[in-house]
Write a protein that holds these residues in place. Structure first.
Motif, PDB file in Angstrom:
ATOM      1  N   UNK A   1      46.021 -55.601   4.980  1.00  0.00           N
ATOM      2  CA  UNK A   1      45.661 -56.224   6.257  1.00  0.00           C
ATOM      3  C   UNK A   1      45.593 -55.277   7.448  1.00  0.00           C
ATOM      4  N   UNK A   2      46.173 -54.084   7.351  1.00  0.00           N
ATOM      5  CA  UNK A   2      46.205 -53.180   8.503  1.00  0.00           C
ATOM      6  C   UNK A   2      44.781 -52.932   9.010  1.00  0.00           C
ATOM      7  N   UNK A   3      44.603 -52.926  10.339  1.00  0.00           N
ATOM      8  CA  UNK A   3      45.589 -52.911  11.428  1.00  0.00           C
ATOM      9  C   UNK A   3      46.152 -54.268  11.825  1.00  0.00           C
ATOM     10  N   UNK A   4      45.849 -55.324  11.097  1.00  0.00           N
ATOM     11  CA  UNK A   4      46.434 -56.625  11.410  1.00  0.00           C
ATOM     12  C   UNK A   4      47.773 -56.779  10.698  1.00  0.00           C
ATOM     13  N   UNK A   5      48.678 -57.433  11.360  1.00  0.00           N
ATOM     14  CA  UNK A   5      49.950 -57.752  10.730  1.00  0.00           C
ATOM     15  C   UNK A   5      49.726 -58.857   9.708  1.00  0.00           C
ATOM     16  N   UNK A   6      50.674 -59.071   8.771  1.00  0.00           N
ATOM     17  CA  UNK A   6      50.484 -60.144   7.779  1.00  0.00           C
ATOM     18  C   UNK A   6      50.256 -61.518   8.395  1.00  0.00           C
ATOM     19  N   UNK A   7      50.971 -61.840   9.478  1.00  0.00           N
ATOM     20  CA  UNK A   7      50.788 -63.158  10.092  1.00  0.00           C
ATOM     21  C   UNK A   7      49.410 -63.283  10.737  1.00  0.00           C
ATOM     22  N   UNK A   8      48.953 -62.238  11.402  1.00  0.00           N
ATOM     23  CA  UNK A   8      47.622 -62.274  12.008  1.00  0.00           C
ATOM     24  C   UNK A   8      46.540 -62.330  10.940  1.00  0.00           C
TER      25      UNK A   8
ATOM     26  N   UNK B   1      50.605 -59.450  15.635  1.00  0.00           N
ATOM     27  CA  UNK B   1      51.421 -60.552  15.120  1.00  0.00           C
ATOM     28  C   UNK B   1      51.123 -61.839  15.855  1.00  0.00           C
ATOM     29  N   UNK B   2      51.416 -62.957  15.189  1.00  0.00           N
ATOM     30  CA  UNK B   2      51.150 -64.276  15.757  1.00  0.00           C
ATOM     31  C   UNK B   2      52.470 -64.924  16.122  1.00  0.00           C
ATOM     32  N   UNK B   3      52.638 -65.220  17.403  1.00  0.00           N
ATOM     33  CA  UNK B   3      53.868 -65.870  17.866  1.00  0.00           C
ATOM     34  C   UNK B   3      53.862 -67.346  17.496  1.00  0.00           C
ATOM     35  N   UNK B   4      55.038 -67.962  17.608  1.00  0.00           N
ATOM     36  CA  UNK B   4      55.158 -69.382  17.258  1.00  0.00           C
ATOM     37  C   UNK B   4      54.268 -70.243  18.149  1.00  0.00           C
ATOM     38  N   UNK B   5      54.189 -69.909  19.433  1.00  0.00           N
ATOM     39  CA  UNK B   5      53.344 -70.687  20.342  1.00  0.00           C
ATOM     40  C   UNK B   5      51.870 -70.552  19.971  1.00  0.00           C
TER      41      UNK B   5
ATOM     42  N   UNK C   1      35.153 -64.986   1.249  1.00  0.00           N
ATOM     43  CA  UNK C   1      36.098 -64.810   0.146  1.00  0.00           C
ATOM     44  C   UNK C   1      36.493 -63.343  -0.010  1.00  0.00           C
ATOM     45  N   UNK C   2      35.531 -62.447   0.080  1.00  0.00           N
ATOM     46  CA  UNK C   2      35.834 -61.018  -0.025  1.00  0.00           C
ATOM     47  C   UNK C   2      36.685 -60.553   1.144  1.00  0.00           C
ATOM     48  N   UNK C   3      36.369 -61.041   2.340  1.00  0.00           N
ATOM     49  CA  UNK C   3      37.167 -60.661   3.502  1.00  0.00           C
ATOM     50  C   UNK C   3      38.600 -61.149   3.401  1.00  0.00           C
ATOM     51  N   UNK C   4      38.792 -62.372   2.896  1.00  0.00           N
ATOM     52  CA  UNK C   4      40.151 -62.892   2.736  1.00  0.00           C
ATOM     53  C   UNK C   4      40.938 -62.078   1.717  1.00  0.00           C
ATOM     54  N   UNK C   5      40.295 -61.698   0.612  1.00  0.00           N
ATOM     55  CA  UNK C   5      40.974 -60.870  -0.394  1.00  0.00           C
ATOM     56  C   UNK C   5      41.321 -59.507   0.187  1.00  0.00           C
TER      57      UNK C   5
END
Length: 255
Positions: free
Chosen positions: A30-37, A144-148, A20-24
């Motif tokens: 989110x950096x270095x992750x993009x919002x989708x990742x 980022x996460x692609x559609x595939x 839960x803490x990690x998700x918040x």
């Protein structure tokens, strides 16, 4: 039903609190992750946490304690890479969760031996591989996460659901459709994300041809042997009379 001791409950709460803490933290920064990742990572870790908690409290499987430890290590690495100040909180909570799941406190609660007629180990490995695949895709693709990639993540969860419920045809999907979906996901993605579908396909397909896993998904149903004829001398008299037959089993002549 045996009451749950305090130790498994506390450990389950620690595993849940770390996720839960990690998700918040991922939602706030989110950096270095993009919002989708970050979204895929949080969703994948949340589902894996639900399975780990259920495995600890309900199934009492030793695999659940190991899964909790894997989740804790993942959150430690994730929190250490986060640019936000909440990363240190994630690391601390995950470290406490790792200590709890790796320590001796679950030893007396978790089952030491497999249950009679229980799920084979190969099925557990396959299900955990499919459940953890989305989180692995997000970890290896922070840009980022692609559609595939989204499609392969959704397919992995769907296949895990079908296998978990032993839906007819799920064994064929695992043997033949999953490697095709993994190949498509790997071709559409770049390295190192492409390595995740390949690894998933190898693990799942190799284990899918194990006999114990096949028997768990396709139970043996005896073939019908046709009508079983009962000798007249063994049949109760009232049954013969109801069928319109005499004591020898011959049909009575109409009077």
């Amino acid at each position: 039903m045996r009451p749950v001791p305090a130790a498994p409950l506390v450990i389950a709460l620690l595993v849940t609190a770390a996720t839960a803490t990690g998700a918040v933290a991922l939602a706030l920064g989110p950096a270095p992750w993009s919002p989708s990742s970050a979204l895929l990572l949080a969703a994948g870790m949340a589902l894996a946490t639900v399975i780990a908690v259920a495995g600890i409290l309900l199934a009492r499987g030793r695999w659940a304690g190991r899964l909790g430890a894997v989740l804790a290590v993942t959150w430690i690495a994730t929190g250490a890479l986060l640019d936000s100040r909440f990363g240190i909180v994630v690391v601390l909570l995950a470290a406490v969760s790792l200590t709890a799941t790796s320590g001796p406190w679950l030893g007396r609660w978790l089952r030491r031996l497999p249950t009679v007629g229980g799920v084979p180990a190969a099925a557990v490995v396959v299900l955990l591989t499919l459940v953890l695949t989305p989180a692995a895709l997000a970890l290896t693709g922070p840009e980022g996460v692609a559609a595939a990639t989204w499609g392969f993540a959704a397919w992995s969860w769907l296949l895990a659901l079908l296998l978990g419920r032993a839906v007819p045809g799920s064994l064929l999907l695992m043997r033949w459709v999953h490697p095709i979906a993994a190949a498509a996901g790997a071709i559409a993605a770049r390295f190192p994300v492409a390595a995740v579908p390949v690894a998933s396909a190898v693990i799942v397909v190799v284990l899918a041809w194990r006999r114990d896993l096949a028997l768990a998904l396709v139970p043996v149903v005896p073939a019908s042997g046709g009508v079983l004829r009962l000798p007249p001398e063994l049949a109760p008299l009232e049954v013969l009379e109801a069928a319109g037959a005499d004591e020898s089993g011959r049909r009575k002549e109409p009077t």
